[in-house]
Scaffold this active site. Sequence first.
Site, PDB file in Angstrom:
ATOM      1  N   GLN A 112      11.173   7.852   0.273  1.00 27.02           N
ATOM      2  CA  GLN A 112      11.619   7.668  -1.093  1.00 27.02           C
ATOM      3  C   GLN A 112      11.201   9.274  -2.164  1.00 27.02           C
ATOM      4  OE1 GLN A 112       8.382   5.546  -2.001  1.00 27.02           O
ATOM      5  NE2 GLN A 112       9.533   3.784  -1.998  1.00 27.02           N
ATOM      6  N   LEU A 209       0.982   8.008   0.573  1.00 32.70           N
ATOM      7  CA  LEU A 209       2.066   9.211   0.371  1.00 32.70           C
ATOM      8  C   LEU A 209       2.563   8.805  -1.888  1.00 32.70           C
ATOM      9  CD1 LEU A 209       4.272   9.590   2.949  1.00 32.70           C
ATOM     10  CD2 LEU A 209       2.499  10.793   2.261  1.00 32.70           C
ATOM     11  N   ASN A 241       3.792  12.019  -5.190  1.00 29.30           N
ATOM     12  CA  ASN A 241       3.704  11.189  -3.678  1.00 29.30           C
ATOM     13  C   ASN A 241       5.014  11.548  -3.808  1.00 29.30           C
ATOM     14  OD1 ASN A 241       5.543  10.076  -6.263  1.00 29.30           O
ATOM     15  ND2 ASN A 241       4.173   9.870  -7.573  1.00 29.30           N
ATOM     16  N   CYS A 242       5.240  10.201  -2.733  1.00 30.01           N
ATOM     17  CA  CYS A 242       6.769   9.914  -2.355  1.00 30.01           C
ATOM     18  C   CYS A 242       7.277   8.525  -3.161  1.00 30.01           C
ATOM     19  CB  CYS A 242       7.013   9.910  -1.029  1.00 30.01           C
ATOM     20  SG  CYS A 242       6.194  11.332  -0.524  1.00 30.01           S
ATOM     21  N   VAL A 243       6.826   8.523  -4.165  1.00 32.11           N
ATOM     22  CA  VAL A 243       7.758   6.918  -4.931  1.00 32.11           C
ATOM     23  C   VAL A 243       9.051   7.035  -5.257  1.00 32.11           C
ATOM     24  CG1 VAL A 243       7.188   7.067  -7.179  1.00 32.11           C
ATOM     25  CG2 VAL A 243       6.619   4.678  -5.319  1.00 32.11           C
TER      26      VAL A 243
END
Lengths: 428, 348
Positions: A112, A209, A241-243
């Site tokens: 993401q 994550l 985060n890797c949203v």
Amino acid sequence: MQFTLGSIFIKDVQFGPRTEVAGGTLFVNKGELEELLMQDEHLQSVTLEIAHPGDSIRIMPVKDVIEPRVKPELDSGIFPGMVSKMFTAGVGRTHVLKGSAVVTTGRIVGYQEGIIDMQGPGAELTPFSQLHNLVIVAEPAAAITPHQHEAALRKMGLRAANYLGQAARSLEPDETVTYELLPLHEYHRRYPDLPKIAYVYMLQSQGLLHDTYYYGVDVKNMVPTFMHPTEVMDGAIVSGNCVSACDKNTTYHHLNNPVIHDLLKRHGKDLCFVGCVITNENVTLLDKQRSSDLTAKLVEYLGVDGVIISEEGFGNPDTDLIMNCTKIERKGIKTVLITDEYAGRDGTSQSLADASPLADAIVSAGNANALITLPPMERVIGSLEPAEVIAGGFKGNRNADGSLTVELQAIIGATNELGFNRLTAREY
Amino acid sequence: MEQKRVVVYLNQFFGQIGGEDKADTPPQSTDKPVGPAVGLSALLPKNCTIVRTIICGDGYFNENLEEASAAVRQMLKELSPDVVVAGPAFNAGRYGMACGMVGKIAFELGIPAVSGMYPENPGVETYRPYLYIIETGNSAASMRTALPAMAKLAGKLANGEPIGAPAEEGYLSRGIRRNLFAEKRGSDRAIDMLLQKIKREDFTTEYPVPHFDRVEPAAAITDLSQATIALVTSGGIVPKGNPDRIEASSASRYGRYSIDGIDSLTPEAFQTAHGGYDPVYANENPNRVVPVDALRELEREGRIGKLFPYFYATVGNGTSVANARAYAQEIAAELVNEGVQAVILTST
């Protein structure tokens, strides 16, 4: 208490023999910074690049964007409790290298991370195309887990920003703004006729994550709490985060939270901004119930007439958004929600995963599923390779002419739910 | 200005063939504008000419949908107009459904279409994403206001001009969310909206929330030991290599995968295709998302009758509700056909 934010306007970033600001240009000692960052054993290599507004450059996959800042009265950097010693953020004085940023990229961590185009139609959708970016391309050490990789990149970006921030320590800012922080009852006493407003600031905390940190505390392990608006300006909140790229709040977004800045700008004029309640977006029902109950309780305790609630991410957190909204509305306190939409590529699907008739005032940051074709750029910093697998990409999205078709989802900050942008959606 | 071609679609009544007794008339066409097409012709921009009027009985169209659609499709293909105008149908249900279908056929051929209907006409709900439907009164008495609005919109569509919002152009909302840039940034718009709401002034939400479906759960199974149970997941578990190429986000498909003779999903044979969560733990042990191992145990213990020999998987990450509903309808139909009594749905 007072907080003064001094901006030094940066018109260019260049490599140079010393890290300093001269004539509006931020010079960076490349070797010194690389050496500093390589002290982390989790990294195998770091390479520094520079991207200016208008350059034919695509940066991807981007993990985080951070603005360089410094507190002249403190020896250490900002981001207390995370990469610096603990101090209470948002009081005293802070200098910002406005117009510059650190961008972190390298081998993808999750799915993401996103795209920054410095020119073309993609550049219009991300605020980071307007900045002089120092881009760090970092490769992780072998045998590192994704969680160690995420932490290493996160801290690397923050350390790099703190390193650059040092250059602002003894400068005279081009512009200063001073904010006054009052005890709660003073807000009510001083502005009896203005509507009292609070801000409910939802932080991504789905885990795996998808984490955010407040003074270094993983917010999925906290209960909702009060926060002074200016705390974010010293890096109390950090993105980990890797949203999805379009609606994750980078650390840059937290430092420059537009809801906080716009409320402060209008404070004492047409409203009275009494403060923030920060809360999380956990995944279990019990956690969601606890956080929304306590958020509504704190808002009621502040004695406000209305709140703005901002979301981070989509889908699962839509339920937290609606729970916060309905519980606060049922206390007779008005709400406005800021969210983005996942209405399908053709725009005909339901935009949110949850809804309530009480959610009658929503600001939309746009449909993240809408497609865009990004023309080829002369240079790619990072790698085009994850183009198909990043969230918003799909099989076969790299076109023969070198262009790339993605959902807006893949562009960093495109549908930011703090309301950072002008993008919106409406029904046709 | 370049000449633009317009095709009109009318029913047997407005096409001046006859009343209900002629409702079984199959599709036919004439070179001359007929009925409302005459009035429309005078209202269209000068560069737009009605080149053909297609007429079909409402009964015929609705009872022979495939044949009627094929005939209309063929005519539109041959005529290749710049815009199609169907109706107005006002509150006539069968006529509205036919006009809507004509709009959908045109949409599939890449031709824009306009109709006119009363908001409660069933054609609106069914076909509004495919064409512009000008809001009319519930009877032909509103022809005088319907035609100018339809002509104006048809002219714009034929000439490729931008189309404004529903309220500006007079059409019923098509339920299509489109992006645009507002004057102020979102945070400032939120503050404006909140102050209006607090002061009880008029404000307009930028996203009117829909009324959500609430599905009543089916009755509980009384004897699990006789039941066939299936596993369905939005957690993206697929055979290694993701043979169906299910997307990491905004999935456009789902897969059906055999677990016949499989006691447990191994990391060698299965993985997740989901892009919305950290895949480490799902890839380590795919049973964490699709619990085949636990279900096999229950099967051996006789607590469930049997595990259905396939599981279904898609990725529920930014996947539109419309797509998810369509997958669920297909999957549910197959499961019912194959005698499955219950499904365990796992999400992530």
